[in-house]
Design an enzyme around this catalytic site. Structure first.
Site, PDB file in Angstrom:
ATOM      1  N   TYR A  90      -3.963   7.132   4.496  1.00 26.28           N
ATOM      2  CA  TYR A  90      -3.197   5.987   3.870  1.00 26.28           C
ATOM      3  C   TYR A  90      -3.277   5.000   1.899  1.00 26.28           C
ATOM      4  O   TYR A  90      -5.205   5.535   1.875  1.00 26.28           O
ATOM      5  CB  TYR A  90      -2.755   4.108   4.742  1.00 26.28           C
ATOM      6  CG  TYR A  90      -4.346   3.439   4.473  1.00 26.28           C
ATOM      7  CD1 TYR A  90      -4.743   2.377   3.800  1.00 26.28           C
ATOM      8  CD2 TYR A  90      -4.943   4.001   5.802  1.00 26.28           C
ATOM      9  CE1 TYR A  90      -5.870   1.801   3.887  1.00 26.28           C
ATOM     10  CE2 TYR A  90      -6.345   3.135   6.240  1.00 26.28           C
ATOM     11  CZ  TYR A  90      -6.373   2.390   4.743  1.00 26.28           C
ATOM     12  OH  TYR A  90      -7.600   1.724   4.941  1.00 26.28           O
ATOM     13  N   PHE A 100      -7.348  -0.741  -3.942  1.00 26.87           N
ATOM     14  CA  PHE A 100      -7.924  -1.212  -2.982  1.00 26.87           C
ATOM     15  C   PHE A 100      -8.660  -0.886  -1.508  1.00 26.87           C
ATOM     16  O   PHE A 100      -9.432  -1.351  -1.053  1.00 26.87           O
ATOM     17  CB  PHE A 100      -7.824  -2.779  -2.594  1.00 26.87           C
ATOM     18  CG  PHE A 100      -6.261  -2.735  -1.999  1.00 26.87           C
ATOM     19  CD1 PHE A 100      -6.289  -2.907  -0.209  1.00 26.87           C
ATOM     20  CD2 PHE A 100      -5.112  -3.075  -2.263  1.00 26.87           C
ATOM     21  CE1 PHE A 100      -5.634  -2.670  -0.139  1.00 26.87           C
ATOM     22  CE2 PHE A 100      -3.761  -3.087  -1.777  1.00 26.87           C
ATOM     23  CZ  PHE A 100      -3.944  -2.839  -0.992  1.00 26.87           C
ATOM     24  N   ASP A 101      -8.342   0.213  -1.335  1.00 30.56           N
ATOM     25  CA  ASP A 101      -8.184   1.052   0.209  1.00 30.56           C
ATOM     26  C   ASP A 101      -7.355   2.193   0.108  1.00 30.56           C
ATOM     27  O   ASP A 101      -6.443   2.031  -0.297  1.00 30.56           O
ATOM     28  CB  ASP A 101      -7.857   0.630   1.459  1.00 30.56           C
ATOM     29  CG  ASP A 101      -8.768   0.495   3.008  1.00 30.56           C
ATOM     30  OD1 ASP A 101      -9.910   1.127   2.147  1.00 30.56           O
ATOM     31  OD2 ASP A 101      -8.448  -0.123   3.428  1.00 30.56           O
ATOM     32  N   ILE A 118      -0.631  -5.855   9.689  1.00 29.06           N
ATOM     33  CA  ILE A 118       0.101  -6.443   8.666  1.00 29.06           C
ATOM     34  C   ILE A 118       1.801  -6.864   9.094  1.00 29.06           C
ATOM     35  O   ILE A 118       2.129  -5.192   9.480  1.00 29.06           O
ATOM     36  CB  ILE A 118      -0.366  -7.118   7.248  1.00 29.06           C
ATOM     37  CG1 ILE A 118      -0.466  -5.711   6.215  1.00 29.06           C
ATOM     38  CG2 ILE A 118      -1.150  -7.047   6.814  1.00 29.06           C
ATOM     39  CD1 ILE A 118       0.080  -5.073   5.196  1.00 29.06           C
ATOM     40  N   TYR A 144      -0.846 -10.495   3.001  1.00 29.36           N
ATOM     41  CA  TYR A 144      -1.802 -11.479   3.586  1.00 29.36           C
ATOM     42  C   TYR A 144      -1.675 -12.599   2.833  1.00 29.36           C
ATOM     43  O   TYR A 144      -3.022 -13.288   3.100  1.00 29.36           O
ATOM     44  CB  TYR A 144      -3.395 -10.859   2.888  1.00 29.36           C
ATOM     45  CG  TYR A 144      -4.437  -9.773   3.845  1.00 29.36           C
ATOM     46  CD1 TYR A 144      -4.327  -9.512   4.784  1.00 29.36           C
ATOM     47  CD2 TYR A 144      -3.749  -8.019   2.986  1.00 29.36           C
ATOM     48  CE1 TYR A 144      -5.397  -7.547   5.516  1.00 29.36           C
ATOM     49  CE2 TYR A 144      -3.524  -7.331   3.384  1.00 29.36           C
ATOM     50  CZ  TYR A 144      -4.615  -7.386   4.743  1.00 29.36           C
ATOM     51  OH  TYR A 144      -4.998  -6.230   5.380  1.00 29.36           O
ATOM     52  N   PHE A 161       1.801   0.423  -0.552  1.00 25.20           N
ATOM     53  CA  PHE A 161       0.971   1.920   0.410  1.00 25.20           C
ATOM     54  C   PHE A 161       1.700   2.994  -0.256  1.00 25.20           C
ATOM     55  O   PHE A 161       3.146   3.309   0.119  1.00 25.20           O
ATOM     56  CB  PHE A 161       0.926   1.125   1.526  1.00 25.20           C
ATOM     57  CG  PHE A 161       0.061   0.337   1.583  1.00 25.20           C
ATOM     58  CD1 PHE A 161      -0.848  -0.085   2.029  1.00 25.20           C
ATOM     59  CD2 PHE A 161       0.484  -1.020   1.573  1.00 25.20           C
ATOM     60  CE1 PHE A 161      -2.172  -0.436   2.068  1.00 25.20           C
ATOM     61  CE2 PHE A 161      -0.136  -1.701   2.042  1.00 25.20           C
ATOM     62  CZ  PHE A 161      -1.525  -2.257   2.460  1.00 25.20           C
TER      63      PHE A 161
END
Length: 295
Positions: A90, A100-101, A118, A144, A161
């Site tokens: 992902y 961010f990731d 989540i 979040y 995502f």
């Protein structure tokens, strides 16, 4: 002498004619470069196939409130069920294009139980097939929320995502101590109101528990995917006033008799709500308990 000054004046005039346009062109180049840079940093990166990566992608469909998706590639095989354990690659971005990731940056896929993630992933990944790639756009309330996930995800962030499903393994609910159905789909459960369901595995004897009583109990608790999050079996029973416990227990234990064993299926609203009880109980989790009343 006066005539000698004329060529110098002409040279200066020629320099102005050359320099002023050149400076203007230079300024335009700098301005265009700045616009391109700002536009690039303010644009969400494309998906891996070069398609629209923005939250305004017209190809997005609503999967659930606050969760939109578009399948970039359809996989093959069995669909991922809710609550499964998944192996995925992902990448996640904010709407301004900030990454961010990413598991791809780390060079190895991630493995999770959906129940612990989540809400946007719990609702957005089921239905995918192995080998499939899906774009998810997740509203803050399914991500979040107001807290964010500092330092990389600010409060109230919409998340984008790209998820590639490698493998999905369904998790079976644990059986109760008598070997009976331990899942939320147990057909023998009785709805007693507010989404709370109960089934007596063993009838006790003596006086039934009154609302608000102090009880001594053995218990084990599972998430609906079968993951055990707490148990006092083998440690000795606990004694508590019912008024200090989650509402699902306050409503579900009265009526039991000493020696009795009861299965409780507690909705999030009567358990730990949208906040959950980290790290073991995620937000919005339905809880399954086996409770044995000692006295």
């Amino acid at each position: 002498m006066a005539g000698a000054a004329q060529p110098d004046g002409l040279d200066k005039q020629k320099m102005k004619q050359i320099l002023v346009p050149a400076l203007a062109v230079g300024a335009i180049i700098v301005l265009v470069s700045l616009v391109i840079y700002v536009s690039d940093t303010a644009t969400v990166k494309k998906m891996s196939d070069g398609s629209d990566g923005s939250p305004d992608d017209p190809g997005l469909k609503e999967l659930a409130p606050g969760v939109r998706y578009r399948d970039i590639k359809t996989g093959v095989g069995e669909e991922c069920p809710a609550g499964a354990e998944v192996k995925i690659h992902y990448t996640g971005w904010l709407v301004d294009g900030t990454k961010f990731d990413s598991s791809k940056d780390r060079g190895q896929p991630a493995q999770f139980q959906l129940e612990g993630l989540i809400k946007g992933w719990q609702e957005g990944i089921p239905g995918m097939k192995p080998g499939g790639i899906r774009k998810l756009v997740i509203a803050p309330e399914k991500g979040y929320g107001e807290r964010g996930s500092p330092p990389k995800i600010p409060a109230n962030s919409t998340l984008i995502f790209e998820v590639e499903l490698i493998e999905a393994t369904p998790l079976k609910p644990r059986a109760m101590s008598d070997g009976s159905n331990g899942g939320v789909d147990d057909p023998n459960l009785k709805d007693v109101g507010d989404g709370l369901k109960i089934r007596d595995l063993k009838e006790g004897t003596g006086d039934p528990v009154a609302p608000g009583a102090t009880v001594t109990i053995y218990y084990t608790g599972w998430l609906k995917n079968g993951k055990q999050f707490d148990s006092n079996k083998g440690k000795g029973p606990n004694t508590w006033p019912l008024t200090s416990l989650v509402q699902g227990w306050q409503k579900g234990i009265p009526g039991m008799k000493p020696g009795g064993i009861r299965k409780l299926v507690v909705p999030a609203e009567l358990g730990y709500g949208e906040r959950g009880s980290p790290p073991d109980i995620p937000g919005g989790a339905t809880l399954i308990f086996e409770v044995e009343l000692v006295k």
